[in-house]
Design a protein around this motif. Sequence first.
Motif, PDB file in Angstrom:
ATOM      1  N   ASN A  71      48.763 -40.977 -58.754  1.00 55.60           N
ATOM      2  CA  ASN A  71      48.911 -41.415 -57.358  1.00 55.60           C
ATOM      3  C   ASN A  71      49.848 -40.530 -56.552  1.00 55.60           C
ATOM      4  OD1 ASN A  71      48.922 -44.240 -59.169  1.00 55.60           O
ATOM      5  ND2 ASN A  71      47.550 -44.244 -57.424  1.00 55.60           N
ATOM      6  N   ASN A  72      49.661 -40.580 -55.253  1.00 55.85           N
ATOM      7  CA  ASN A  72      50.636 -40.014 -54.321  1.00 55.85           C
ATOM      8  C   ASN A  72      51.256 -41.171 -53.550  1.00 55.85           C
ATOM      9  OD1 ASN A  72      50.349 -37.259 -54.800  1.00 55.85           O
ATOM     10  ND2 ASN A  72      48.639 -37.053 -53.374  1.00 55.85           N
ATOM     11  N   TYR A  73      52.557 -41.345 -53.729  1.00 57.22           N
ATOM     12  CA  TYR A  73      53.294 -42.367 -52.976  1.00 57.22           C
ATOM     13  C   TYR A  73      54.740 -41.889 -53.020  1.00 57.22           C
ATOM     14  CZ  TYR A  73      54.111 -47.147 -51.165  1.00 57.22           C
ATOM     15  OH  TYR A  73      54.442 -48.237 -50.386  1.00 57.22           O
ATOM     16  N   TYR A  74      55.058 -40.983 -52.076  1.00 60.48           N
ATOM     17  CA  TYR A  74      56.298 -40.224 -52.157  1.00 60.48           C
ATOM     18  C   TYR A  74      57.556 -41.066 -52.013  1.00 60.48           C
ATOM     19  CZ  TYR A  74      54.031 -35.655 -52.426  1.00 60.48           C
ATOM     20  OH  TYR A  74      53.327 -34.553 -52.847  1.00 60.48           O
ATOM     21  N   GLU A  75      57.430 -42.276 -51.510  1.00 60.29           N
ATOM     22  CA  GLU A  75      58.595 -43.161 -51.462  1.00 60.29           C
ATOM     23  C   GLU A  75      59.091 -43.469 -52.876  1.00 60.29           C
ATOM     24  OE1 GLU A  75      55.948 -43.299 -49.577  1.00 60.29           O
ATOM     25  OE2 GLU A  75      56.278 -44.305 -47.664  1.00 60.29           O
ATOM     26  N   CYS A 129      41.254 -35.999 -51.843  1.00 59.55           N
ATOM     27  CA  CYS A 129      42.632 -35.654 -51.494  1.00 59.55           C
ATOM     28  C   CYS A 129      42.663 -34.226 -50.972  1.00 59.55           C
ATOM     29  CB  CYS A 129      43.529 -35.783 -52.722  1.00 59.55           C
ATOM     30  SG  CYS A 129      45.240 -35.315 -52.397  1.00 59.55           S
ATOM     31  N   THR A 164      54.558 -47.568 -42.741  1.00 57.53           N
ATOM     32  CA  THR A 164      54.828 -48.120 -44.084  1.00 57.53           C
ATOM     33  C   THR A 164      56.206 -48.768 -44.092  1.00 57.53           C
ATOM     34  OG1 THR A 164      53.462 -46.486 -45.248  1.00 57.53           O
ATOM     35  CG2 THR A 164      55.281 -47.414 -46.505  1.00 57.53           C
ATOM     36  N   TYR A 185      56.971 -43.500 -43.592  1.00 58.32           N
ATOM     37  CA  TYR A 185      55.673 -42.819 -43.548  1.00 58.32           C
ATOM     38  C   TYR A 185      54.889 -43.411 -42.382  1.00 58.32           C
ATOM     39  CZ  TYR A 185      51.575 -40.584 -45.846  1.00 58.32           C
ATOM     40  OH  TYR A 185      50.515 -39.788 -46.188  1.00 58.32           O
ATOM     41  N   ASN A 214      49.257 -48.220 -55.617  1.00 60.87           N
ATOM     42  CA  ASN A 214      48.134 -47.916 -54.733  1.00 60.87           C
ATOM     43  C   ASN A 214      48.332 -48.463 -53.320  1.00 60.87           C
ATOM     44  OD1 ASN A 214      46.795 -48.101 -57.676  1.00 60.87           O
ATOM     45  ND2 ASN A 214      45.745 -46.576 -56.446  1.00 60.87           N
ATOM     46  N   ARG A 219      46.781 -51.604 -47.470  1.00 65.29           N
ATOM     47  CA  ARG A 219      46.808 -50.180 -47.108  1.00 65.29           C
ATOM     48  C   ARG A 219      45.501 -49.790 -46.411  1.00 65.29           C
ATOM     49  NH1 ARG A 219      45.470 -46.634 -51.652  1.00 65.29           N
ATOM     50  NH2 ARG A 219      45.437 -44.942 -50.161  1.00 65.29           N
ATOM     51  N   GLY A 227      42.960 -37.935 -48.210  1.00 60.73           N
ATOM     52  CA  GLY A 227      43.666 -39.134 -48.691  1.00 60.73           C
ATOM     53  C   GLY A 227      44.955 -39.459 -47.980  1.00 60.73           C
ATOM     54  N   PHE A 228      45.626 -38.447 -47.404  1.00 61.34           N
ATOM     55  CA  PHE A 228      46.938 -38.746 -46.818  1.00 61.34           C
ATOM     56  C   PHE A 228      46.855 -39.662 -45.600  1.00 61.34           C
ATOM     57  CE2 PHE A 228      45.928 -34.545 -44.921  1.00 61.34           C
ATOM     58  CZ  PHE A 228      46.221 -34.732 -43.576  1.00 61.34           C
ATOM     59  N   GLY A 230      45.413 -42.399 -45.663  1.00 59.52           N
ATOM     60  CA  GLY A 230      45.364 -43.759 -46.222  1.00 59.52           C
ATOM     61  C   GLY A 230      46.758 -44.315 -46.451  1.00 59.52           C
ATOM     62  N   LYS A 232      49.982 -46.421 -47.076  1.00 58.70           N
ATOM     63  CA  LYS A 232      50.156 -47.543 -48.009  1.00 58.70           C
ATOM     64  C   LYS A 232      51.183 -48.568 -47.509  1.00 58.70           C
ATOM     65  CE  LYS A 232      48.906 -44.864 -52.068  1.00 58.70           C
ATOM     66  NZ  LYS A 232      49.333 -44.260 -53.326  1.00 58.70           N
TER      67      LYS A 232
HETATM   68  N1  MTE Z   1      51.342 -43.693 -48.004  1.00 54.69           N
HETATM   69  C1  MTE Z   1      52.686 -43.681 -48.113  1.00 54.69           C
HETATM   70  N2  MTE Z   1      53.399 -44.647 -47.523  1.00 54.69           N
HETATM   71  N3  MTE Z   1      53.333 -42.689 -48.782  1.00 54.69           N
HETATM   72  C2  MTE Z   1      52.663 -41.648 -49.374  1.00 54.69           C
HETATM   73  O1  MTE Z   1      53.288 -40.750 -49.954  1.00 54.69           O
HETATM   74  N4  MTE Z   1      50.468 -40.612 -49.808  1.00 54.69           N
HETATM   75  C3  MTE Z   1      49.140 -40.399 -49.223  1.00 54.69           C
HETATM   76  C4  MTE Z   1      48.373 -41.713 -49.054  1.00 54.69           C
HETATM   77  N5  MTE Z   1      49.236 -42.740 -48.503  1.00 54.69           N
HETATM   78  C5  MTE Z   1      51.242 -41.632 -49.269  1.00 54.69           C
HETATM   79  C6  MTE Z   1      50.604 -42.704 -48.586  1.00 54.69           C
HETATM   80  C7  MTE Z   1      48.349 -39.454 -49.999  1.00 54.69           C
HETATM   81  S1  MTE Z   1      48.834 -37.815 -49.927  1.00 54.69           S
HETATM   82  C8  MTE Z   1      47.242 -39.822 -50.720  1.00 54.69           C
HETATM   83  S2  MTE Z   1      46.224 -38.669 -51.459  1.00 54.69           S
HETATM   84  C9  MTE Z   1      46.899 -41.269 -50.887  1.00 54.69           C
HETATM   85  O2  MTE Z   1      47.885 -42.120 -50.315  1.00 54.69           O
HETATM   86  C10 MTE Z   1      46.774 -41.587 -52.366  1.00 54.69           C
HETATM   87  O3  MTE Z   1      46.338 -42.915 -52.569  1.00 54.69           O
HETATM   88  P1  MTE Z   1      46.118 -43.429 -54.075  1.00 54.69           P
HETATM   89  O4  MTE Z   1      47.376 -43.154 -54.826  1.00 54.69           O
HETATM   90  O5  MTE Z   1      45.817 -44.893 -53.963  1.00 54.69           O
HETATM   91  O6  MTE Z   1      44.950 -42.658 -54.624  1.00 54.69           O
END
Ligand code: MTE
Length: 314
Positions: A71-75, A129, A164, A185, A214, A219, A227-228, A230, A232
């Motif tokens: 996953n990507n969720y930098y927090e 992505c 977010t 975010y 996720n 989200r 994907g970015f 999207g 979360k």
């Molecule tokens: N939302 C938040 N708040 N923080 C994040 O870092 N990363 C984004 C997106 N939403 C991100 C975020 C990126 S780069 C991608 S590719 C998708 O979330 C990944 O979603 P997944 O992990 O459910 O596949």
Amino acid sequence: MLIRRPDDVLPSEITPREVYFNRRQWMAGAAGLALTASLPKGLEAAPLSGAKSPFSTDEKKTSREDVTSYNNYYEFGTGKEDPAAKAGSLKTAPWTVKVDGMVGKPAEFAIEDLIKSPALEERIYRMRCVEGWSMVIPWVGFPLADLIKRVEPLGSAKYIAFETAFRPDEMPGLDSIFPVLEWPYVEGLRLDEAMNPLTLLAVGLYGETLPNQNGAPIRLVVPWKYGFKGIKSITRISFVDKQPPTSWNKQAPSEYGFYANVNPNVDHPRWSQATERRIGEGGLFAKRRPTLMFNGYAEQVASLYTGMDLRKLY
Ligand code: MTE
């Protein structure tokens, strides 16, 4: 710990989602931190299903394991495994989403109220992505358009801005001395993109509530964009008249545009976008697939961009 739904459970035996969400809230309140600490992947998942939407792809789904561990969720850190390991600390109940700005009926919705109506759907979407990998994910959610209609946007509203949660105590990635992104975010869509029937607010995947990594409890999912977009764990949705700032565009404007439409013909400045690696298909050495314009959703969305130069407005 995940409570998986055995295959022999009848749809009629599944707890209605309002009841489940209230129960989940109760669990969080009653058990508090001790429970959260013993469940590194967040609160227990619960069944959450919907009728399969005709917008779904027939392609092979990416395994639940891959969807929830890469996953990507930098927090929660920049490593692909960080969100699964660390996002359990995010308290997703109680949760509210504030909807404000240029609307006739601003509101603060409890998550339980948001998902009561209309009916949830299962949407199996191809996701791509910007980093060059893709997955096929069975989301559970409802069209963003349904929420938009409930709050009655004013004629002046042209864009929607999303935010977010910003919770340094629960999000270890926010503490970094070298922040990767400016927090919280944020993301945005043009109003017509937001109204498109493909645009989903997801509250679950693989027939269960969203795992924290996720983007629990709610989200955005926009399958024709990288994907970015999207965003979360949404806490605020604002209707505005100007194009809102977006996190990755603020961080690197030459690399990440506002539109972020999947486009094999427009390379990222540092790599090609012509092909992609489907996660779960034989690792790094598997044959790459050609990337499709609008991630294969051109029929539904290409008309949104008629007359726009998608090389400039990437
Ligand atoms: N939302 C938040 N708040 N923080 C994040 O870092 N990363 C984004 C997106 N939403 C991100 C975020 C990126 S780069 C991608 S590719 C998708 O979330 C990944 O979603 P997944 O992990 O459910 O596949």
